[in-house]
Write an enzyme that holds these catalytic residues in place. Sequence first.
Site, PDB file in Angstrom:
ATOM      1  N   ASP A  14     -12.513 -23.204   8.213  1.00  0.00           N
ATOM      2  CA  ASP A  14     -12.603 -21.951   7.263  1.00  0.00           C
ATOM      3  C   ASP A  14     -12.449 -22.318   5.842  1.00  0.00           C
ATOM      4  OD1 ASP A  14     -12.668 -20.353   9.647  1.00  0.00           O
ATOM      5  OD2 ASP A  14     -10.622 -20.444   9.665  1.00  0.00           O
ATOM      6  N   LYS A  17     -17.345 -24.096   4.022  1.00  0.00           N
ATOM      7  CA  LYS A  17     -18.267 -24.903   4.274  1.00  0.00           C
ATOM      8  C   LYS A  17     -19.565 -24.536   4.074  1.00  0.00           C
ATOM      9  CE  LYS A  17     -16.603 -26.255   8.197  1.00  0.00           C
ATOM     10  NZ  LYS A  17     -15.280 -25.673   8.062  1.00  0.00           N
ATOM     11  N   GLY A  41     -17.758 -19.984  12.545  1.00  0.00           N
ATOM     12  CA  GLY A  41     -18.184 -18.618  11.627  1.00  0.00           C
ATOM     13  C   GLY A  41     -18.645 -18.876  10.244  1.00  0.00           C
ATOM     14  N   HIS A  42     -19.665 -19.295   9.894  1.00  0.00           N
ATOM     15  CA  HIS A  42     -20.087 -19.586   8.286  1.00  0.00           C
ATOM     16  C   HIS A  42     -20.425 -18.100   7.900  1.00  0.00           C
ATOM     17  CE1 HIS A  42     -20.657 -24.220   9.043  1.00  0.00           C
ATOM     18  NE2 HIS A  42     -19.071 -23.728   9.371  1.00  0.00           N
ATOM     19  N   THR A  43     -19.933 -17.753   6.769  1.00  0.00           N
ATOM     20  CA  THR A  43     -20.034 -16.648   6.114  1.00  0.00           C
ATOM     21  C   THR A  43     -20.807 -17.037   5.003  1.00  0.00           C
ATOM     22  OG1 THR A  43     -17.749 -15.830   6.804  1.00  0.00           O
ATOM     23  CG2 THR A  43     -18.865 -14.516   4.934  1.00  0.00           C
ATOM     24  N   GLN A 225     -15.853 -26.349  12.031  1.00  0.00           N
ATOM     25  CA  GLN A 225     -14.098 -26.532  12.076  1.00  0.00           C
ATOM     26  C   GLN A 225     -13.601 -27.354  10.954  1.00  0.00           C
ATOM     27  OE1 GLN A 225     -15.988 -26.816  15.380  1.00  0.00           O
ATOM     28  NE2 GLN A 225     -15.761 -24.512  15.166  1.00  0.00           N
ATOM     29  N   THR A 240      -9.723 -28.419  18.415  1.00  0.00           N
ATOM     30  CA  THR A 240     -10.982 -27.961  19.285  1.00  0.00           C
ATOM     31  C   THR A 240     -11.377 -29.095  19.924  1.00  0.00           C
ATOM     32  OG1 THR A 240     -12.961 -26.774  18.938  1.00  0.00           O
ATOM     33  CG2 THR A 240     -12.648 -28.554  17.389  1.00  0.00           C
ATOM     34  N   ASP A 334     -10.015 -18.793  -7.424  1.00  0.00           N
ATOM     35  CA  ASP A 334      -9.859 -17.451  -7.966  1.00  0.00           C
ATOM     36  C   ASP A 334      -8.681 -16.486  -7.216  1.00  0.00           C
ATOM     37  OD1 ASP A 334     -12.001 -17.604  -6.029  1.00  0.00           O
ATOM     38  OD2 ASP A 334     -11.772 -15.337  -5.698  1.00  0.00           O
ATOM     39  N   VAL A 415     -15.326 -19.644  -7.333  1.00  0.00           N
ATOM     40  CA  VAL A 415     -14.434 -18.799  -7.952  1.00  0.00           C
ATOM     41  C   VAL A 415     -14.768 -17.537  -7.569  1.00  0.00           C
ATOM     42  CG1 VAL A 415     -13.958 -20.205 -10.009  1.00  0.00           C
ATOM     43  CG2 VAL A 415     -16.201 -19.018 -10.033  1.00  0.00           C
ATOM     44  N   GLY A 416     -15.316 -17.347  -6.511  1.00  0.00           N
ATOM     45  CA  GLY A 416     -15.784 -15.797  -5.880  1.00  0.00           C
ATOM     46  C   GLY A 416     -16.623 -15.846  -4.676  1.00  0.00           C
TER      47      GLY A 416
HETATM   48  P1  IMP Z   1     -11.790 -23.470  20.354  1.00  0.00           P
HETATM   49  O1  IMP Z   1     -12.431 -24.261  19.327  1.00  0.00           O
HETATM   50  O2  IMP Z   1     -12.220 -21.895  20.321  1.00  0.00           O
HETATM   51  O3  IMP Z   1     -11.489 -24.302  21.600  1.00  0.00           O
HETATM   52  O4  IMP Z   1     -10.177 -23.260  19.461  1.00  0.00           O
HETATM   53  C1  IMP Z   1      -9.208 -24.436  19.617  1.00  0.00           C
HETATM   54  C2  IMP Z   1      -8.468 -23.969  18.062  1.00  0.00           C
HETATM   55  O5  IMP Z   1      -9.477 -24.348  17.030  1.00  0.00           O
HETATM   56  C3  IMP Z   1      -8.020 -22.871  17.787  1.00  0.00           C
HETATM   57  O6  IMP Z   1      -6.842 -23.185  17.051  1.00  0.00           O
HETATM   58  C4  IMP Z   1      -8.736 -22.055  16.934  1.00  0.00           C
HETATM   59  O7  IMP Z   1      -8.380 -21.146  16.220  1.00  0.00           O
HETATM   60  C5  IMP Z   1      -9.376 -23.182  16.111  1.00  0.00           C
HETATM   61  N1  IMP Z   1     -10.773 -23.024  15.684  1.00  0.00           N
HETATM   62  C6  IMP Z   1     -11.991 -23.187  16.410  1.00  0.00           C
HETATM   63  N2  IMP Z   1     -12.965 -22.957  15.531  1.00  0.00           N
HETATM   64  C7  IMP Z   1     -12.632 -22.457  14.303  1.00  0.00           C
HETATM   65  C8  IMP Z   1     -13.172 -22.345  13.183  1.00  0.00           C
HETATM   66  O8  IMP Z   1     -14.328 -22.345  12.757  1.00  0.00           O
HETATM   67  N3  IMP Z   1     -12.229 -22.085  12.224  1.00  0.00           N
HETATM   68  C9  IMP Z   1     -11.005 -22.172  12.072  1.00  0.00           C
HETATM   69  N4  IMP Z   1     -10.454 -22.638  13.333  1.00  0.00           N
HETATM   70  C10 IMP Z   1     -10.928 -22.814  14.405  1.00  0.00           C
END
Ligand code: IMP
Length: 431
Positions: A14, A17, A41-43, A225, A240, A334, A415-416
């Site tokens: 998070d 990226k 989850g890429h925003t 990740q 993960t 920011d 910065v935003g």
């Molecule tokens: P899993 O990848 O769903 O098996 O989760 C394993 C660990 O990785 C957990 O602590 C999740 O919260 C963390 N995790 C998996 N994907 C992300 C991500 O994209 N961002 C932040 N944490 C992640």
Amino acid sequence: MANCVTIVGIQWGDEGKGKVTDLLACSADLVVRYQGGANAGHTIVADGRKFILHQIPSGIFNPRVQCVIGPFVVVDPETLITELNELRLASVIVQPDRLIISSAAHAVMPYHKALDRVREQALGSGKIGTTGRGIGPAYEDLVARHGIRMSDLLDRDRLSKRLELVLRERNALLSHYGEKPLSLEEVLSSCLAWGNVIKPYLKDAGAVISTALEKGSKVLFESAQGTLLDVLHGTYPFVTSSLTTAPAAFPLTGVGIPKEAVVVGVMKAYTTRVGGGPFPTEQNDALGQYLREKGGEYGSTTGRPRRCGWLDLPLLRYAVRVNGVNVLAVMKLDVLSGLDRIPVCTAYQSKLGELREVHPEQLLDATMKPVFEFLPGWNNVLEHVSDISGLPEEARFYIKYVEDALMCPVGIVSVGPERHQTILYKDPWSV
Ligand code: IMP
């Protein structure tokens, strides 16, 4: 000038990226996602619209870029098809010549998601806090040679035989946890329906990437990740199940080591983490809550509140080394505006004395204590700053401090949330 850039998170994910990929994809020909699955989850905020992509590389928003999903990505066909439909509705063209999916990539199956969920429940307070997307069980099957690959989805006979074998074992495990077994016919018919939609996108991804690199096309590798969630190099077992570091990009996609490759290490100006596991600079108080609210720190995949804390330089030094980072991107600067002083962890106090770099395994030792230094804060709003010289002196000092501590130049500062709120002053393509 490099024609190969890898973007890697150097904290617990998070870091932002997706935004850096979106920015660097403007000059890229190919954007490659090389590990993970729909847990990411890429925003991206494009033209005032917010998109969260879990499966398709964020480069898809640039119409002249080709996107590739490599063989070590575990593809959730349902999520992929939903994203394809959402993008089409938003008039983002996703023809098979713009999205290439490795025919060797493994599929995340319904039994993977079910197992992920029930295992976490069974672990109780010791749970990992997974995203529930079936990632761990899907990688288990890959390594155990039980997996279903994309190409299997196109062949009824092969698929049926493989599913029969796999389901026997997976259903026994589900029953052990008190869950209803899955029916072979239902899983088979879902798989064939997914295969029908996905078929035009399947190719040998490694060949596509290698040809592009040989031709001198610009290839951007995008990781998901973060380094501290890597199954080998992270805070095991709270990680993960894939390899998240930058050097892994090449073996995981099936290309040789490029002659010149640049690694961009993406970090937030503070630290966040979702799920369980050690996080020594975490602020479980009003300051943590302040960072969470100001930074909108809620998971883009699960909506869970992220744990928030200060910058951890000893862990960042480790992550810079493990990845061979050449340029840093500091995101969400920011969010720190308005603080009188900003704590930064510069070392750890341990039985071995003061440590300036730590291995994630050492964090399991509860006697390790972070040592903080306090840097001056600033009050100015940064959202409209478009040039590094436009930042307040204290913010520039913060950036310089990070550069010196990590012995690595910062080239990008965010910065935003908007695309234009990014200061790019050392272009990784020109390193
Ligand atoms: P899993 O990848 O769903 O098996 O989760 C394993 C660990 O990785 C957990 O602590 C999740 O919260 C963390 N995790 C998996 N994907 C992300 C991500 O994209 N961002 C932040 N944490 C992640």
